[in-house]
Write a protein that holds these residues in place. Structure first.
Motif, PDB file in Angstrom:
ATOM      1  N   MET A 188       0.816  -1.213   0.000  1.00  0.00           N
ATOM      2  CA  MET A 188       0.000   0.000   0.000  1.00  0.00           C
ATOM      3  C   MET A 188       0.853   1.268   0.000  1.00  0.00           C
ATOM      4  O   MET A 188       0.489   2.276  -0.620  1.00  0.00           O
ATOM      5  CB  MET A 188      -0.944  -0.009   1.202  1.00  0.00           C
ATOM      6  N   ILE A 189       2.008   1.211   0.663  1.00  0.00           N
ATOM      7  CA  ILE A 189       2.859   2.407   0.741  1.00  0.00           C
ATOM      8  C   ILE A 189       3.795   2.502  -0.455  1.00  0.00           C
ATOM      9  O   ILE A 189       3.862   3.531  -1.141  1.00  0.00           O
ATOM     10  CB  ILE A 189       3.670   2.393   2.054  1.00  0.00           C
ATOM     11  N   ASP A 190       4.534   1.421  -0.725  1.00  0.00           N
ATOM     12  CA  ASP A 190       5.588   1.472  -1.742  1.00  0.00           C
ATOM     13  C   ASP A 190       5.057   1.353  -3.163  1.00  0.00           C
ATOM     14  O   ASP A 190       5.661   1.882  -4.102  1.00  0.00           O
ATOM     15  CB  ASP A 190       6.612   0.358  -1.493  1.00  0.00           C
ATOM     16  N   VAL A 191       3.935   0.677  -3.327  1.00  0.00           N
ATOM     17  CA  VAL A 191       3.386   0.484  -4.675  1.00  0.00           C
ATOM     18  C   VAL A 191       2.246   1.460  -4.956  1.00  0.00           C
ATOM     19  O   VAL A 191       2.198   2.101  -6.011  1.00  0.00           O
ATOM     20  CB  VAL A 191       2.899  -0.973  -4.863  1.00  0.00           C
ATOM     21  N   LEU A 192       1.340   1.594  -3.983  1.00  0.00           N
ATOM     22  CA  LEU A 192       0.154   2.423  -4.203  1.00  0.00           C
ATOM     23  C   LEU A 192       0.316   3.853  -3.698  1.00  0.00           C
ATOM     24  O   LEU A 192      -0.551   4.698  -3.927  1.00  0.00           O
ATOM     25  CB  LEU A 192      -1.060   1.768  -3.535  1.00  0.00           C
TER      26      LEU A 192
END
Length: 272
Positions: A188-192
């Motif tokens: 959720m943090i690194d990709v989205l």
């Protein structure tokens, strides 16, 4: 730090190592041969050819017993080492490798637990097979061995099941919630780009490290306990009070007692 050796593990170490040490001390020729064979392997580990050495059936039995027993100890020591190294690693790991590091140590300790179970069950089977041919031990080793094998499997079932879940893709999500939480936060943090979850991930990393430490302490303590319980379970039948292993009659170097027992035995068909 490695666990202190439990009482019965220590007694078996004494009982199984004493014959080898006595053999070592008894002969200059034996010591020279052992040194010569060892140096061959040390100097050329991939090319050394070491011939078999003639040994008595009794010494061979005790050697095989020791080897299986010591493999169990090595697994216990490996889990102690994993616990110690994982603790150091989690203190130094870079943030972007935190989840991968947790995963690595989880799978490392679960694999070693699986290896330990295989080795401990092999030890139980070895004792049963070697002693059951001596009628004085047949009933004892069969009943005690089966009971101990069942106990070991029961105690390790959850960890072995978790190990299987890690072997098969993505199934670990059902068994390691802390690891799943980290994986989802990374996505959720690194990709989205959901950066407002950064503080949540920081806390999740701390929670996962604490959870991992707890799991490793439990596993390393459990394997030492189970090895000690197996040693204790068999001790009433095969371990003397002076910490010497009772060798089955048919494996003793002096077979007189065994042959006399066979000669005096009443065949089942003629038994009253």
């Amino acid at each position: 730090m490695e666990h202190d050796r439990p009482v019965y593990v220590t007694r078996y170490m004494t009982a199984l190592s004493t014959p080898a040490m006595a053999r070592w001390a008894s002969s200059d020729a034996h010591r020279e041969l052992a040194k010569e064979r060892s140096l061959k392997v040390i100097n050329a580990p991939w090319k050394a050819e070491v011939a078999q050495v003639d040994i008595s059936r009794e010494f061979g039995f005790l050697r095989d017993f020791w080897n299986l027993f010591h493999e169990c100890i090595q697994s216990c020591q490996a889990l102690d080492l994993i616990r110690e190294m994982a603790s150091d690693a989690m203190d130094l790991v870079k943030a972007d490798r935190h989840t991968a590091t947790v995963t690595f140590w989880v799978e490392s300790y679960l694999n070693e637990v699986y290896i330990f179970q295989s080795r401990l069950l092999d030890l139980i089977t070895f004792i049963q097979r070697r002693y059951k041919k001596d009628k004085d031990f047949t009933e004892f080793v069969s009943e005690v061995g089966d009971s101990l094998a069942g106990f070991v499997k029961e105690q390790l079932e959850a960890l072995v099941t978790d190990r299987g879940a890690h072997v098969h893709e993505r199934r670990h999500r059902l068994t390691d919630p802390e690891l799943v939480r980290l994986t989802l936060l990374d996505t959720m943090i690194d990709v989205l780009g959901d950066v407002e979850l950064n503080e949540t991930r920081d806390q999740a990393r701390k929670d996962a490290a604490t959870w991992l430490s707890k799991q490793l302490r439990h596993a390393s303590g459990l394997v030492w306990h189970l090895l000690d319980e197996v040693c204790r379970g068999f001790s009433d039948g095969i371990l003397l009070d002076n910490d010497r292993i009772i060798v089955p009659n048919h494996l003793k170097d002096d077979l007189t007692a065994f042959r006399n027992a066979q000669a005096n035995a009443v065949p089942e068909s003629k038994a009253p």
